[in-house]
Every structure is written in structure tokens, then in C-alpha cells.
Design an enzyme around this catalytic site. Structure first.
Site, PDB file in Angstrom:
ATOM      1  N   ASP A 135       0.853  -1.190   0.000  1.00 56.01           N
ATOM      2  CA  ASP A 135       0.000   0.000   0.000  1.00 56.01           C
ATOM      3  C   ASP A 135       0.887   1.237   0.000  1.00 56.01           C
ATOM      4  O   ASP A 135       2.080   1.165   0.312  1.00 56.01           O
ATOM      5  CB  ASP A 135      -0.921   0.007   1.226  1.00 56.01           C
ATOM      6  CG  ASP A 135      -1.887   1.198   1.231  1.00 56.01           C
ATOM      7  OD1 ASP A 135      -2.307   1.637   0.150  1.00 56.01           O
ATOM      8  OD2 ASP A 135      -2.203   1.703   2.317  1.00 56.01           O
ATOM      9  N   GLY A 163      -2.899   9.632  -3.909  1.00 55.61           N
ATOM     10  CA  GLY A 163      -4.135  10.194  -4.453  1.00 55.61           C
ATOM     11  C   GLY A 163      -3.951  11.450  -5.273  1.00 55.61           C
ATOM     12  O   GLY A 163      -4.773  11.752  -6.134  1.00 55.61           O
ATOM     13  N   CYS A 202      -4.246  -1.192  -2.077  1.00 59.78           N
ATOM     14  CA  CYS A 202      -4.371   0.252  -2.239  1.00 59.78           C
ATOM     15  C   CYS A 202      -5.282   0.493  -3.429  1.00 59.78           C
ATOM     16  O   CYS A 202      -4.983   0.031  -4.538  1.00 59.78           O
ATOM     17  CB  CYS A 202      -2.998   0.867  -2.487  1.00 59.78           C
ATOM     18  SG  CYS A 202      -2.987   2.620  -2.902  1.00 59.78           S
ATOM     19  N   ASN A 203      -6.406   1.163  -3.214  1.00 53.90           N
ATOM     20  CA  ASN A 203      -7.340   1.392  -4.312  1.00 53.90           C
ATOM     21  C   ASN A 203      -6.723   2.218  -5.422  1.00 53.90           C
ATOM     22  O   ASN A 203      -6.912   1.939  -6.612  1.00 53.90           O
ATOM     23  CB  ASN A 203      -8.595   2.082  -3.787  1.00 53.90           C
ATOM     24  CG  ASN A 203      -9.398   1.200  -2.855  1.00 53.90           C
ATOM     25  OD1 ASN A 203      -9.067   1.086  -1.676  1.00 53.90           O
ATOM     26  ND2 ASN A 203     -10.424   0.560  -3.363  1.00 53.90           N
ATOM     27  N   CYS A 261     -11.157   3.358  -0.172  1.00 54.55           N
ATOM     28  CA  CYS A 261      -9.724   3.453   0.101  1.00 54.55           C
ATOM     29  C   CYS A 261      -9.462   2.572   1.307  1.00 54.55           C
ATOM     30  O   CYS A 261     -10.238   2.585   2.273  1.00 54.55           O
ATOM     31  CB  CYS A 261      -9.313   4.899   0.386  1.00 54.55           C
ATOM     32  SG  CYS A 261      -7.596   5.101   0.937  1.00 54.55           S
TER      33      CYS A 261
END
Length: 276
Positions: free
Chosen positions: A15, A48, A78-79, A191
């Protein structure tokens, strides 16, 4: 040349920071015999607000590092990295079992009664082509309206480690309230950091007298998919051997990741700072 993997090899969980620990806890619960490596790319976070090319580059670098540690499978916990980079990781390492995380749009659409679903995520996730295609497909198939809410700054605050600060409370009010006001009865935690502030999100829901609002966290589904891939490849580690191990790596200071393990999961694994 095909990579030879052993069931005794570790699983890599990656992540941009500590959010992936919310996925790690599901993996440990479902597969207690598995050796695990957790990689927090905190020195390059947050993702992000980074470009897609930057996130792809980081994902490939981290994957190469974890392969050198002998990992048998990778969970991109991790999105943002999943949306931006998982295709590139799979293309470079087609022999490697790779599981990503995606906002739970499909399960949310299946349970919403108002046909309005709020999606909390990073700006990068919500702008990603893969995410937008998924949203369009599910919206068309289910007549569900997805209300997209970039939660700018929330990951940064969660990374600091104290989950009950006024700053986090204010951000949750700012981002959750508009979704409730628009009639969302289901909220997707898009998230992996966000499940750690679920209590705060539920407080906002209670404060706005919204009953029957459901939160969607896909960590459990990610762990189940990992198990399916490992079983199919003959890579599940059997019980009865040495105790499972957990090791942490971070590109930031150890003083950020080690307390996160302790405070969020009650664990004290060895943690190393590395430069990659």
C-alpha cells in the site's frame, strides 16, 4: 523463464501507507499459516494526488523489491494503485498471482434501497479509467446512481496515527454529510485507509439521524480472492510447520509504520526502512 514458487514463500501486501493494514488483518484472519510481508510506500505517499505514471512506476519498483524477498503472490492493498497500476504489474509479471482492491460498487448496488450509493475515495481513484468504466457498467445494469466524493486530506490524517482527532472528525463531516443529504443509503469505503475511521463515519451517520446506512469494506472479499488464487496454483501454506511470520518495510521512517501495526492491529513485527 517461469518463476518457481513455494507454498512456504511469503505473500506481499503493498500500500502507499498504512491503509493496507485493513486488508492485512483479513488475510491473517483467513490464512493464519501464511508468511506475510507488508510494504508501506509512505515515503512517496499520498498516491491520491500523484499522476498515474508516477503510481505505475512506484508499483513496479515495489513489486520488484518484494519479488527479491521471495514473495509468491502480491496483494495491491491500495485502491489508487489498483486503479492506476495493477494492469502494468500483471503485464510485467504474468506468472505472479496478483490481487487488487476495488471500491465495492457491485455489492453496494446489490443492497441499496434508495438506488443512491456514496463512494468515498481518493481523487486519483475516482478519476481512474478502470473505476469510471466499472461505475458506468454497474450504474447501467442496476439503475444505481453513484455519488462520487473525493476525500482530500483524509489519508494524510489517518497516516498520522491518531484516528480520533478533531481534524479527522471535521473531514468526515465535510465528506460524508453531503452524501447522506443526497439520499445515499449505502457508503462504499473506496480506500483501504477508511475502514480505520469507520467509527467516525458511523458517528456522522448517527448525527444526521440517517437510519439503515450500510458501509461497504471489500477487505474480506480481497482475502477470499487471494485464497482462491493460491489454492489454484498449489501455493497455500499447510498447517503444522513453523509459525507464520510477518515483516514490515517502509520507505518512510520506521516510527510511522511500527506504531500503526501496534495501534491498529495490536502487532509488533520487525519493521525496516528501505530506500527504493
Amino acid at each position: 523463464m517461469p518463476m518457481t514458487r513455494s507454498p512456504d514463500a511469503p505473500i506481499g501486501v503493498y500500500d502507499s501507507g498504512v491503509g493496507g493494514l485493513s486488508v492485512l488483518r483479513h488475510i491473517r484472519a483467513q490464512y493464519p499459516n501464511e508468511h506475510l510481508i507488508y510494504f508501506a510506500d509512505s515515503g512517496h505517499a499520498p498516491y491520491g494526488d500523484k499522476t498515474e505514471d508516477y503510481v505505475v512506476a512506484r508499483a513496479l519498483i515495489v513489486t520488484d523489491f518484494l519479488l527479491k524477498q521471495g514473495m509468491k503472490a502480491l496483494v495491491v492493498a491500495c485502491n489508487t494503485a489498483t486503479v492506476a497500476a495493477i494492469k502494468a504489474v500483471r503485464a510485467k509479471h504474468p506468472e505472479l498471482p496478483v490481487v487488487g482492491v476495488e471500491p465495492g460498487l457491485k455489492p453496494a448496488a446489490a443492497i441499496t434501497r434508495s438506488r443512491k450509493v456514496g463512494v468515498l475515495a481518493t481523487a486519483r481513484t475516482l478519476k481512474g479509467e478502470k473505476f469510471l468504466q466499472l461505475r458506468e457498467q454497474i450504474a447501467a445494469a442496476t439503475q444505481t446512481e453513484f455519488l462520487l466524493q473525493p476525500a482530500v486530506g483524509l489519508v494524510d490524517q489517518i497516516e498520522l496515527g491518531d484516528l480520533h482527532t478533531p481534524a479527522i472528525a471535521a473531514l468526515l463531516d465535510k465528506y460524508v454529510t453531503p452524501l447522506l443529504d443526497q439520499g445515499a443509503d449505502t457508503l462504499v469505503l473506496g480506500c483501504t485507509h477508511y475502514p480505520f475511521v469507520q467509527d467516525g463515519i458511523e458517528r456522522v451517520i448517527r448525527d444526521h439521524a440517517s437510519s439503515g446506512v450500510t458501509l461497504i469494506d471489500t477487505g474480506d472479499a480481497v482475502a477470499r480472492q487471494l485464497g482462491r488464487l493460491l489454492e489454484a496454483a498449489g501455493l497455500l501454506r499447510p498447517a503444522g510447520g513453523d509459525a507464520a511470520t510477518l515483516h514490515g518495510y517502509t520507505t518512510a521512517d520506521v516510527s510511522a509504520l511500527a506504531p500503526a501495526f501496534a495501534n491498529l492491529l495490536g502487532l509488533t513485527p520487525p519493521v525496516e526502512k528501505i530506500d527504493v
